[in-house]
Scaffold this motif. Sequence first.
Motif, mmCIF file in Angstrom:
data_model
loop_
_atom_site.group_PDB
_atom_site.id
_atom_site.type_symbol
_atom_site.label_atom_id
_atom_site.label_comp_id
_atom_site.label_asym_id
_atom_site.label_seq_id
_atom_site.Cartn_x
_atom_site.Cartn_y
_atom_site.Cartn_z
ATOM 1 N N ALA A 1 0.740 -1.099 -0.328
ATOM 2 C CA ALA A 1 -0.681 0.066 -0.083
ATOM 3 C C ALA A 1 0.395 0.944 0.762
ATOM 4 C CB ALA A 1 -0.704 -0.521 1.195
ATOM 5 N N PRO A 2 0.436 2.413 -0.574
ATOM 6 C CA PRO A 2 1.327 3.530 -0.463
ATOM 7 C C PRO A 2 1.080 4.212 0.540
ATOM 8 C CG PRO A 2 -0.765 3.982 -1.042
ATOM 9 C CD PRO A 2 -0.750 2.825 -1.019
ATOM 10 N N THR A 3 2.470 3.986 1.453
ATOM 11 C CA THR A 3 2.677 4.914 3.188
ATOM 12 C C THR A 3 4.148 5.488 2.632
ATOM 13 O OG1 THR A 3 4.392 2.903 3.311
ATOM 14 C CG2 THR A 3 1.762 2.842 4.153
ATOM 15 N N GLY A 4 4.195 6.558 2.838
ATOM 16 C CA GLY A 4 5.218 7.770 3.417
ATOM 17 C C GLY A 4 6.477 7.377 3.927
ATOM 18 N N ALA A 5 7.695 8.002 3.118
ATOM 19 C CA ALA A 5 8.769 7.973 4.260
ATOM 20 C C ALA A 5 9.567 6.874 4.141
ATOM 21 C CB ALA A 5 8.383 9.189 5.582
ATOM 22 N N LEU B 1 3.802 3.463 -5.043
ATOM 23 C CA LEU B 1 4.556 4.739 -4.509
ATOM 24 C C LEU B 1 3.804 5.716 -3.871
ATOM 25 C CD1 LEU B 1 7.453 5.139 -4.060
ATOM 26 C CD2 LEU B 1 6.986 6.710 -6.366
ATOM 27 N N SER B 2 4.619 6.216 -2.516
ATOM 28 C CA SER B 2 3.413 6.939 -2.255
ATOM 29 C C SER B 2 3.933 8.560 -2.386
ATOM 30 C CB SER B 2 3.386 6.658 -0.149
ATOM 31 O OG SER B 2 3.326 8.423 -0.194
ATOM 32 N N PHE B 3 3.008 9.172 -2.904
ATOM 33 C CA PHE B 3 3.161 10.748 -3.288
ATOM 34 C C PHE B 3 4.411 11.036 -1.791
ATOM 35 C CE2 PHE B 3 2.549 14.939 -0.660
ATOM 36 C CZ PHE B 3 2.699 15.306 -1.498
ATOM 37 N N TYR C 1 0.701 4.612 -9.150
ATOM 38 C CA TYR C 1 1.740 5.465 -8.221
ATOM 39 C C TYR C 1 1.191 6.212 -8.126
ATOM 40 C CZ TYR C 1 3.466 10.235 -7.422
ATOM 41 O OH TYR C 1 3.864 11.567 -6.630
ATOM 42 N N GLN C 2 0.746 6.831 -6.199
ATOM 43 C CA GLN C 2 -0.770 7.309 -5.919
ATOM 44 C C GLN C 2 -0.441 8.708 -5.463
ATOM 45 O OE1 GLN C 2 0.071 8.132 -1.879
ATOM 46 N NE2 GLN C 2 -1.867 9.672 -1.780
ATOM 47 N N LEU C 3 -1.807 8.990 -6.513
ATOM 48 C CA LEU C 3 -1.598 10.688 -6.751
ATOM 49 C C LEU C 3 -2.896 11.334 -6.309
ATOM 50 C CD1 LEU C 3 -0.270 12.808 -9.229
ATOM 51 C CD2 LEU C 3 -2.159 12.168 -10.381
HETATM 52 C C1 LIG Z 1 3.286 5.171 8.129
HETATM 53 C C2 LIG Z 1 2.017 5.142 7.760
HETATM 54 C C3 LIG Z 1 1.875 6.089 5.975
HETATM 55 C C4 LIG Z 1 0.930 6.274 5.453
HETATM 56 N N1 LIG Z 1 1.823 6.818 3.917
HETATM 57 C C5 LIG Z 1 0.334 6.892 3.213
HETATM 58 C C6 LIG Z 1 -0.126 7.805 2.224
HETATM 59 O O1 LIG Z 1 1.261 8.377 1.544
HETATM 60 N N2 LIG Z 1 -0.481 8.367 1.165
HETATM 61 C C7 LIG Z 1 -1.602 6.940 0.960
HETATM 62 O O2 LIG Z 1 -2.791 7.057 0.410
HETATM 63 N N3 LIG Z 1 -2.009 6.464 2.145
HETATM 64 C C8 LIG Z 1 -1.134 6.089 2.861
HETATM 65 N N4 LIG Z 1 -1.001 5.676 4.161
HETATM 66 C C9 LIG Z 1 -2.359 4.599 4.233
HETATM 67 C C10 LIG Z 1 -2.117 3.082 3.639
HETATM 68 O O3 LIG Z 1 -1.430 2.905 2.450
HETATM 69 C C11 LIG Z 1 -3.245 1.820 4.246
HETATM 70 O O4 LIG Z 1 -3.689 2.649 3.734
HETATM 71 C C12 LIG Z 1 -3.801 2.409 5.551
HETATM 72 O O5 LIG Z 1 -2.683 1.672 6.234
HETATM 73 C C13 LIG Z 1 -4.580 1.074 5.673
HETATM 74 O O6 LIG Z 1 -4.177 -0.695 5.597
HETATM 75 P P1 LIG Z 1 -4.332 -1.712 5.842
HETATM 76 O O7 LIG Z 1 -5.561 -1.739 6.489
HETATM 77 O O8 LIG Z 1 -4.161 -2.184 4.643
HETATM 78 O O9 LIG Z 1 -3.315 -1.263 7.060
HETATM 79 C C14 LIG Z 1 -0.087 5.465 5.816
HETATM 80 C C15 LIG Z 1 -0.236 4.064 6.579
HETATM 81 C C16 LIG Z 1 0.683 4.557 7.327
HETATM 82 C C17 LIG Z 1 1.111 3.334 8.261
#
Ligand SMILES: Cc1cc2nc3c(=O)[nH]c(=O)nc-3n(C[C@H](O)[C@H](O)[C@H](O)COP(=O)(O)O)c2cc1C
Length: 152
Positions: free
Chosen positions: A79-83, A108-110, A129-131
């Motif tokens: 899933a898209p996750t940042g940093a 890839l997260s924004f 890519y998550q836009l």
């Molecule tokens: C540390 C962290 C950073 C995240 N960053 C983003 C992000 O940049 N963009 C986004 O759309 N979702 C982001 N998410 C949400 C995740 O993509 C996902 O929707 C969320 O963790 C729930 O999914 P799950 O039920 O499979 O854990 C982030 C989640 C976490 C825990």
Amino acid sequence: MEDNLPVNVREYQELAKKALPKMHYDYINGGAEDEYTLRENIAAYGRILLRPRVLIDVSKIDMSTSLLGYNMPSPIIVAPTGAHKLANPEGEVATARAAAACNTIMMLSFSSSCRIEEVASSCDAIRFYQLYVYKRRDVSATLDDCSTSVKP
Ligand SMILES: Cc1cc2nc3c(=O)[nH]c(=O)nc-3n(C[C@H](O)[C@H](O)[C@H](O)COP(=O)(O)O)c2cc1C
């Protein structure tokens, strides 16, 4: 196989807590606001019960599926996750390499800590890519151009 490998998410969580600075761990482990959705997500997974297939031949199992026309061996994607550099110096480049090794999709997260081009050129994972669509559409358009121009 090593005896001390983590066996579930909770054990990975404990290892991460030991390995990461508190601020980085809290960002990754925490949810938004009062963390209501985070708790609901965990509860939702808890309500899904898997029935063990005891005494059934599981030597050939097939969990493959497809998403938007892309075939994958199981219904699990990144899933898209940042940093990601908060957890690993190579950041999303390392995550994408892991996704490629599992033949799954890297989204890839924004808020990626690596440049789109850097991630794209580092592995042959299927990449999404998550836009975000910003009020300033020119910013979104630039990111859109950038993400679609990198080699598939
Ligand atoms: C540390 C962290 C950073 C995240 N960053 C983003 C992000 O940049 N963009 C986004 O759309 N979702 C982001 N998410 C949400 C995740 O993509 C996902 O929707 C969320 O963790 C729930 O999914 P799950 O039920 O499979 O854990 C982030 C989640 C976490 C825990």
